[in-house]
Scaffold this active site. Structure first.
Site, PDB file in Angstrom:
ATOM      1  N   GLU A  59       0.819  -1.202   0.000  1.00  0.00           N
ATOM      2  CA  GLU A  59       0.000   0.000   0.000  1.00  0.00           C
ATOM      3  C   GLU A  59       0.863   1.265   0.000  1.00  0.00           C
ATOM      4  OE1 GLU A  59      -2.239  -2.985   2.695  1.00  0.00           O
ATOM      5  OE2 GLU A  59      -0.195  -2.625   1.977  1.00  0.00           O
TER       6      GLU A  59
ATOM      7  N   THR B  47      14.077 -44.006  -8.557  1.00  0.00           N
ATOM      8  CA  THR B  47      14.843 -42.774  -8.397  1.00  0.00           C
ATOM      9  C   THR B  47      16.322 -42.940  -8.692  1.00  0.00           C
ATOM     10  OG1 THR B  47      15.243 -43.211  -6.044  1.00  0.00           O
ATOM     11  CG2 THR B  47      13.239 -41.993  -6.628  1.00  0.00           C
TER      12      THR B  47
END
Length: 372
Positions: A55, A164
């Site tokens: 802001e 993996t």
């Protein structure tokens, strides 16, 4: 309540907020757009903890044109003094006539107080525009504020048959360079990267953000020195990691989690925390609470099958980020996860498929924990 123009402006504010994804942690990502008579007169986003909020930047940009304007903010303006003054007061002082918030701030120090303060000043406030998008953008911040726990993303990479590495442990590389570049983006967004001594000893990883390996669009937006390095958290129950590991030669904070303090691993950037452990590993729930108390709200996990399985068994994973390569290793390869003892389909972890994207020659799946 909301017009098409309102929606367009909030979408712009959300786009601005996302620019802080590599820099704001542990603060939320917030954007602000100020309009007057259908024209954008100011905009800004929160860039780094301790620096002005969105802001403030937008009001500076708007100047005197903020008087009588509408402010679109992705998160309720703060109402308390922290490292910066309250943004609610800044909006009131600037004389805006309307504030549109995507969501209420879950921070107990704010939690509707900013909205109430602005309304008491006679300014119209509307809340809830694109709320789900705003909540998704700040999921780690929201989780910490509402549960006291960090948001956990578990990264996995495998072949089509869920392996993996080869049986001998060789795994470089399962996925391609584009997928590895994509991983850098996720690391850069996290407060911390969590791994284990086994991964450090086997692979000697850096576990940091390598700016030169970020995707080209990100390198055009973010200067190298502005990209924040995540804290590297290493689970080292028996103090097996040595000072020769390359992660100790690289900039950035390191937290070692062990049972007894190491006398060899010291330095200004190294913390050690002691945590209870059993033969099967650390108490991961206790560990997550300890890390959350340090302000770590977003953890990216890169580790082997044992920790990955333990996190899932403990129900601590909010998202799976799975990279799947179009390769096959076979049944003697190393598995993706170490999860044992499940005897009922009702007990298995379930996730909802959130996104499927091709990354180079690989596929990236993003899955979110299913809420029962």
């Amino acid at each position: 309540m909301f017009s098409d123009f309102d929606s367009q402006m909030m979408e712009r504010a959300l786009d601005l907020a996302a620019r802080g994804r590599f820099t704001t942690s542990p603060n939320p990502k917030v954007g602000c757009v100020i309009t007057l008579d259908g024209e954008v007169v100011g905009e800004g986003y929160h860039q780094r903890a301790g620096e002005p909020h969105a802001e403030v930047y937008a009001l500076r940009d708007a100047g005197e044109r903020a008087a009588g304007a509408t402010a679109y903010v992705t998160l309720e303006p703060c109402s308390h003094y922290g490292r910066t003054p309250p943004c609610a007061d800044a909006l009131i002082k600037a004389g805006v006539s309307r504030v549109v918030c995507a969501m209420v701030d879950p921070n107990p120090d704010v939690a509707g107080r900013g909205i109430e303060r602005i309304r008491q000043a006679g300014i119209e406030v509307d809340v809830g525009l694109l709320q789900q998008t705003a909540e998704r953008l700040n999921a780690p911040f929201i989780k910490l504020m509402t549960t006291g726990m960090p948001y956990v993303q578990l990264k996995l990479a495998s072949t089509l048959d869920g392996r993996t590495a080869l049986a001998n442990g060789e795994s470089k590389w399962i996925t391609g360079p584009d997928a590895r570049s994509d991983v850098q983006r996720f690391r850069a967004q996290a407060s911390a990267v969590l791994s284990t001594s086994r991964t450090v000893l086997d692979d000697d990883p850096s576990l940091n953000v390598r700016w030169e390996q970020l995707p080209e669009p990100d390198r055009q937006v973010y200067d190298k020195e502005k990209v924040r390095q995540p804290i590297r958290v290493i689970l080292d129950r028996s103090n097996k990691v040595t000072p020769q590991a390359q992660l100790f030669s690289l900039p950035g904070e390191i937290i070692l989690v062990n049972q007894t303090q190491s006398t060899t691993l010291t330095g200004d950037n190294v913390q050690q925390i002691q945590s209870s452990a059993s033969e099967t590993g650390f108490d991961l729930l206790q560990l997550m609470r300890s890390l959350a108390k340090k302000g770590i709200n977003h953890i990216w996990v890169e580790a082997g099958a044992t920790l990955a399985g333990a996190l899932l068994e403990a129900n601590l994973v909010d998202e799976l980020i799975v990279y799947q390569a179009p390769k096959l290793i076979g049944e003697d390869g190393r598995p993706l996860l170490a999860m044992r003892g499940l005897t009922s389909m009702a007990d298995i972890p379930e996730f909802d498929l959130d996104d499927v994207t091709r990354i180079g020659n690989d596929i990236r799946l993003i899955l979110r924990q299913r809420k029962h």
